[in-house]
Design a protein around this motif. Structure first.
Motif, PDB file in Angstrom:
ATOM      1  N   UNK B 167      -7.611  -5.601   1.369  1.00 25.02           N
ATOM      2  CA  UNK B 167      -8.435  -4.488   1.859  1.00 25.02           C
ATOM      3  C   UNK B 167      -8.946  -4.764   3.271  1.00 25.02           C
ATOM      4  N   UNK B 171      -5.186  -2.641   3.966  1.00 25.38           N
ATOM      5  CA  UNK B 171      -4.282  -2.092   2.947  1.00 25.38           C
ATOM      6  C   UNK B 171      -5.009  -1.120   2.013  1.00 25.38           C
ATOM      7  N   UNK B 172      -4.309  -0.048   1.624  1.00 23.47           N
ATOM      8  CA  UNK B 172      -4.840   0.902   0.644  1.00 23.47           C
ATOM      9  C   UNK B 172      -4.438   0.469  -0.758  1.00 23.47           C
ATOM     10  N   UNK B 175      -0.566   0.114  -1.582  1.00 23.14           N
ATOM     11  CA  UNK B 175       0.064  -1.076  -0.991  1.00 23.14           C
ATOM     12  C   UNK B 175      -0.409  -2.343  -1.687  1.00 23.14           C
TER      13      UNK B 175
END
Lengths: 353, 271
Positions: B167, B171-172, B175
């Motif tokens: 995070x 990244x979401x 992902x």
């Protein structure tokens, strides 16, 4: 206004208040350490800045903009974890390039950035290895490179050295500070190790029970502790029980010894107070200077190489005295009587606790 | 040899005989199709029966669909429960063991009531719909095994730290699940997948009541209509299941190696 401003930050978990009215302004490129015992709220503050916890009250401003409501991935704040948190399924290169890949950089642009980071941490040859093939120190360096690769606006270090052995800890903290200086990145470092905090920080925030007890440069934190907690938590300290003899004149009595402190005291004649003296403030032996003389009986002498540590009894109270080893002055014998000298300015008066 | 050791050996031999004798007897019986001699005739009959390959292929395809659906449902659920809703873990664990307690016939009747042609979602109105319903039923049946395997896999590494690290790198959730979590629980997912495969290949109640040409009903049909072929078929089915179990064992071994590597990476303290 600083680069990163924490304004009246509060955090409560149910009825427990973990962080209370915490305000701190950090200049761009500054290295700040949050120092305190376990459970003092330092990691919670770091996690609020990272976005993993939301503040119960207060604001977090980065370059003037309130980021309190942003998700962690929207903040562009790098973080290094105590447990390294490297992705076990990715190689060192892939780990370092992860943030760049997420940012949508094309592969040809990622490669030179990763090379640059590998050179920065001195692990050029290990790019193809997996995390489990690296030592703890190497893994933490990779974690640092991974956090720095996307050029974050702030770097957060959550006790990054505590899982490493003492020798690696010292060398890695020096490396980390050098890299931080080279890149000029604003850094917030959380530690419970006072030596770590004092040695690498521009400023140190000493925390206790969710509050900042003192925020200052390391020299002032050590030599001019603002509260009794800071004095006790940072460095070793001897405390002596004393009674005020003359508050205006600054005279106190330790057993049957009258000691002039040279400053006005709060309280009245006959009030009990506690005096604090660092072990290295005492001087003894030939040529020792100091306007206050305390007769002492040496109860124990430890030769530690560069330092001689003495346990001595002064006016019925046991204290610790540290002095540097000098080849021309052998350690005094146990049971000897000596005069310990110190300056009035070396004595801290602790508030009633 | 001491009396205690002797007793241990006696128990072991009795247990082996208890489990092995029926299998040996069945295998020996499957070789008796030709009078007076041992032969593989029963196996030849089974293998040349077009229904054998047809039902086996059907069940194999369905098991793959079941595994994919199971992964899509269980991985995000187990991940979310471990990361954010730890207090709901006992509830979710209880739900996942329900298929072991509720008889399959009750579950399948429930499905048929809910998804028949006059319901709001008439899945049984078409072959594809029924196949999908059957697959979803198999997902339910394999849930206790799939969930446990994946949940254990997620417990083998510092899930929270890896998620937060990803995070902080921007990244979401998609992902994080695809690039970070799934690769690290792949071995656990494989374990769950092999158990699911073994369940789907032998399952009878769901397939029979939904009237689909699966391998389970074919085995029962053969058993009630032929003499030596059912024994041969049972040996083949055992072979398939044991093959799946062997792969499971392999996956478990790999998992242990991976785990020790992860632990090593977590705890190593020297240069």
């Amino acid at each position: 206004m600083g680069h990163l401003d924490l304004v009246h930050l509060e955090k409560a978990f149910g009825a427990t208040r973990v962080v209370e009215d915490f305000t701190l302004s950090i200049a761009e490129g500054e290295f700040i350490s949050l120092l305190g015992p376990s459970g003092c709220g330092k990691t919670t503050i770091l996690r609020m800045v990272a976005g993993f916890e939301s503040p119960s009250a207060g604001a977090i401003r980065l370059a003037g903009a309130d980021i309190s409501g942003l998700r962690p991935r929207e903040r562009n704040i790098g973080m290094v974890f105590q447990s390294y948190a490297l992705f076990p399924n990715l190689t060192v290169r892939q780990n370092i390039g992860f943030g760049l890949e997420v940012a949508g950089l094309p592969k040809p642009e990622i490669a030179p950035c990763v090379d640059e980071m590998l050179a920065l941490i001195g692990l050029d040859a290990l790019g193809g290895r997996y995390p489990f093939q690296l030592s703890g120190g190497q893994q933490q360096r990779v974690a640092l490179a991974r956090a720095l690769a996307p050029r974050p606006r702030v770097l957060l270090l959550d006790e990054p050295l505590s899982a490493l052995d003492a020798q690696i800890r010292v060398s890695l903290r020096t490396e980390m500070r050098a890299i931080q200086r080279e890149l000029g990145i604003t850094t917030l470092f959380v530690t419970h190790d006072q030596e770590e905090a004092l040695s690498i920080s521009d400023r140190v925030v000493v925390m206790n029970k969710g509050r900042a007890e003192q925020t200052d440069v390391p020299f002032a934190i050590y030599n001019r502790p603002a509260t009794s907690f800071v004095a006790n938590f940072v460095g070793a300290l001897n405390t002596l029980e004393a009674v005020i003899e003359n508050a205006t004149g600054g005279h106190v009595r330790i057993a049957d010894l009258t000691v002039p402190l040279g400053r006005q005291l709060q309280g009245q004649k006959g009030d009990s107070i506690r005096l604090a003296i660092r072990p290295e403030s005492f001087r003894h032996g030939a040529g020792a200077g100091g306007d206050i003389v305390l007769p002492a009986v040496l109860e124990d002498v430890h030769f530690l190489g560069s330092v001689i540590r003495i346990r001595a009894r002064v006016a019925g109270q046991l204290i610790s005295v540290d002095s540097f080893n000098r080849p021309d002055q052998p350690p005094p014998p146990v049971g000897a009587t000596t005069a310990l000298r110190l300056s009035a300015s070396d004595i801290l008066v602790l508030e009633a606790s | 040899m001491s009396a205690r050791r002797l007793l241990a050996w006696a128990i072991l031999i009795a247990a082996v005989l208890f489990f092995a004798l029926p299998l040996i007897g069945m295998f020996e019986f499957s070789l008796r199709a030709r009078r007076g001699t041992w032969s593989l005739d029963a196996y030849a009959n089974v293998l040349k029966d077009p229904q054998f390959l047809g039902t086996l292929a059907y069940s194999a395809v369905l098991s793959v669909v079941t595994i994919v659906l199971g992964i899509l449902i269980v991985v995000p659920t187990a991940f979310w429960v471990r990361l954010k809703f730890r207090r709901f873990r006992p509830v979710v664990e209880f739900i996942t063991v329900l298929p072991l307690v509720i008889p399959p016939i009750v579950i399948v009747f429930g499905y048929l009531r809910l998804y028949n042609t006059s319901s709001w979602l008439p899945l049984t109105g078409s072959t594809t719909g029924t196949d999908l319903l059957l697959s979803l039923g198999y997902v339910t049946l394999s849930l206790p095994y799939m969930y446990r395997a994946i949940d254990n896999g997620l417990g083998a590494f510092d899930l929270k730290a890896l998620t937060e690290a990803a995070q902080s790198l921007g990244a979401g959730w998609g992902r994080i699940l695809y690039r970070v979590i799934l690769p690290n629980v792949l071995v656990a997912v494989l374990s769950g997948a092999f158990i699911t495969f073994a369940i789907v290949i032998g399952e009878y109640v769901f397939a029979a009541l939904m009237n689909r040409p699966a391998f389970g009903p074919y085995m029962v049909w053969t058993g009630s209509n032929k003499a030596y072929e059912p024994a041969a078929l049972a040996v083949v089915a055992f072979g398939l299941t044991w093959g799946a179990m062997g792969l499971l064992q392999l996956a478990a071994t790999l998992s242990t190696t991976g785990l020790s590597k992860t632990r090593l990476s977590k705890t190593r303290r020297t240069r």
